[in-house]
Design a protein around this motif. Sequence first.
Motif, PDB file in Angstrom:
ATOM      1  N   SER A 118     -10.509 -12.195   3.923  1.00 15.42           N
ATOM      2  CA  SER A 118     -11.406 -11.979   2.782  1.00 15.42           C
ATOM      3  C   SER A 118     -10.675 -12.101   1.458  1.00 15.42           C
ATOM      4  CB  SER A 118     -12.070 -10.590   2.889  1.00 15.42           C
ATOM      5  OG  SER A 118     -11.111  -9.560   2.949  1.00 15.42           O
ATOM      6  N   ALA A 129     -11.605 -10.820  -2.356  1.00 18.03           N
ATOM      7  CA  ALA A 129     -12.613  -9.903  -2.897  1.00 18.03           C
ATOM      8  C   ALA A 129     -12.311  -9.497  -4.324  1.00 18.03           C
ATOM      9  CB  ALA A 129     -12.640  -8.646  -2.022  1.00 18.03           C
ATOM     10  N   ASP A 144     -12.405  -5.881  -5.946  1.00 20.10           N
ATOM     11  CA  ASP A 144     -12.501  -4.485  -5.504  1.00 20.10           C
ATOM     12  C   ASP A 144     -12.662  -3.534  -6.687  1.00 20.10           C
ATOM     13  OD1 ASP A 144     -12.016  -5.262  -2.863  1.00 20.10           O
ATOM     14  OD2 ASP A 144      -9.900  -4.674  -2.901  1.00 20.10           O
ATOM     15  N   GLY A 156      -8.698  -8.407  -4.688  1.00 20.73           N
ATOM     16  CA  GLY A 156      -8.452  -7.726  -3.420  1.00 20.73           C
ATOM     17  C   GLY A 156      -8.850  -8.620  -2.266  1.00 20.73           C
ATOM     18  N   GLY A 157      -9.038  -7.987  -1.107  1.00 20.59           N
ATOM     19  CA  GLY A 157      -9.348  -8.750   0.100  1.00 20.59           C
ATOM     20  C   GLY A 157      -8.087  -8.936   0.917  1.00 20.59           C
ATOM     21  N   TYR A 198      -4.130 -10.027  -0.429  1.00 24.89           N
ATOM     22  CA  TYR A 198      -2.957  -9.157  -0.273  1.00 24.89           C
ATOM     23  C   TYR A 198      -1.899  -9.825   0.603  1.00 24.89           C
ATOM     24  CZ  TYR A 198      -5.040  -4.999  -2.455  1.00 24.89           C
ATOM     25  OH  TYR A 198      -5.573  -4.103  -3.350  1.00 24.89           O
ATOM     26  N   TRP A 203     -16.128  -5.091  -2.893  1.00 21.02           N
ATOM     27  CA  TRP A 203     -15.954  -3.854  -2.121  1.00 21.02           C
ATOM     28  C   TRP A 203     -15.619  -2.708  -3.082  1.00 21.02           C
ATOM     29  CZ3 TRP A 203     -11.341  -0.893  -1.397  1.00 21.02           C
ATOM     30  CH2 TRP A 203     -11.454   0.124  -0.447  1.00 21.02           C
ATOM     31  N   ARG A 232     -10.588   7.383   3.247  1.00 17.99           N
ATOM     32  CA  ARG A 232     -11.380   6.823   2.151  1.00 17.99           C
ATOM     33  C   ARG A 232     -12.799   6.556   2.633  1.00 17.99           C
ATOM     34  NH1 ARG A 232      -8.703   0.795   2.300  1.00 17.99           N
ATOM     35  NH2 ARG A 232     -10.041  -0.002   3.947  1.00 17.99           N
ATOM     36  N   ASN A 241      -8.483  -9.765   8.708  1.00 14.94           N
ATOM     37  CA  ASN A 241      -9.686  -9.118   9.186  1.00 14.94           C
ATOM     38  C   ASN A 241     -10.995  -9.847   8.865  1.00 14.94           C
ATOM     39  OD1 ASN A 241     -11.613  -7.213   9.807  1.00 14.94           O
ATOM     40  ND2 ASN A 241     -11.220  -6.032   7.927  1.00 14.94           N
ATOM     41  N   GLY A 268      -4.930  -2.202   0.780  1.00  8.42           N
ATOM     42  CA  GLY A 268      -4.221  -3.453   1.075  1.00  8.42           C
ATOM     43  C   GLY A 268      -2.789  -3.280   1.563  1.00  8.42           C
ATOM     44  N   ASP A 305      -2.242  -5.059   4.799  1.00  6.00           N
ATOM     45  CA  ASP A 305      -2.228  -6.529   4.671  1.00  6.00           C
ATOM     46  C   ASP A 305      -0.916  -6.989   4.033  1.00  6.00           C
ATOM     47  OD1 ASP A 305      -4.997  -6.697   5.554  1.00  6.00           O
ATOM     48  OD2 ASP A 305      -5.472  -5.806   3.623  1.00  6.00           O
TER      49      ASP A 305
END
Length: 303
Positions: free
Chosen positions: A10, A12, A14, A28-29, A33, A82, A93, A124, A233, A236
């Motif tokens: 992904s 993203a 975030d 992000g994602g 990362y 996200w 979280r 993922n 992250g 990752d």
Amino acid sequence: MSHSVCVVGSVALDSIQTPTGSADDVLGGSCSYFSVAASFFAPVNMVGVIGSDFPEVERSFMESRGINLEGLEVVDGATFRWTGRYHENMNNRDTLDLQLNVFGEFDPKLPESYRDSDLVFLANIQPGLQTSVLSQLGSYKLVGADTMDHWITESRDDLIDLLKDVDILSINDSEAEQLSGESNVVIAARKILEMGPKSLLIKRGEYGALLFSANDVFAVPAYPLERVIDPTGAGDCFAGGLFGSLAESGEFTGKGLRRAIVHGSVVASFAVEDFGLGRLKTLTRDDIDQRYKAFMALTDFHS
Ligand code: AMP
């Protein structure tokens, strides 16, 4: 010459809240990362999807890290978003909001130029899509994969199929428990190795990580930090440092693998020092090498 790493996952924007503060719409994602972490060691070929709203500045940042974005598809619409909030104990979280947007229709396509990547990391995403990426690669030397609670319950059969082709499965301790049905980490690891992966990396947050293979266990601590700003992250980045280091050395077993795991832990320890990829934007290879030495001192012991 180092090998190259192809990664799919992904990408993203975030929004993150932690006990120390918050950040909105930061890069992000899992794929972002991983790619940035791996780029400190080896060439990275990224496969992902973003919307037309994706900030140019984040794209330029990834290019400045030398990441190949030919496989980063741009689709009309909004980028995956996200939003998460960490508890006082940052091991926990809650996801407050998740908008799949263009990521909901993601159908990874590998550019021709990626097909000779020697290492591939399936971050993922739905396990069926992870398998489709593998089938598009010509030949490869090492396959890594990650997954999450959702796929362990919702796409278990696809995941079990994929595991037969995986060299290194990288998951956290709660995912290991969920996948194996065992709360003891050693028994869980044995059961997961029986499903197919040659090695299993279990990430345990501030307690470090364990690598299990048929006849060996290797432990690496997490670097003791006074302040964790944002753990998003970290896993990752661990995998990115690990695969980047393996690609750089070309030594996929034994000492090369152990060094790579320490590199993973080093990059993850930097990643949590700021929100999103903030710390990795200023990080240098020299910083990584210094902390690698600090890790050696941390665990140096003689019988
Ligand atoms: P981690 O902290 O390792 O779980 O990774 C966090 C990253 O995963 C964030 O940057 C999110 O954008 C991304 N993420 C959250 N939910 C999903 C999902 N369902 N599929 C793919 N990536 C996700």
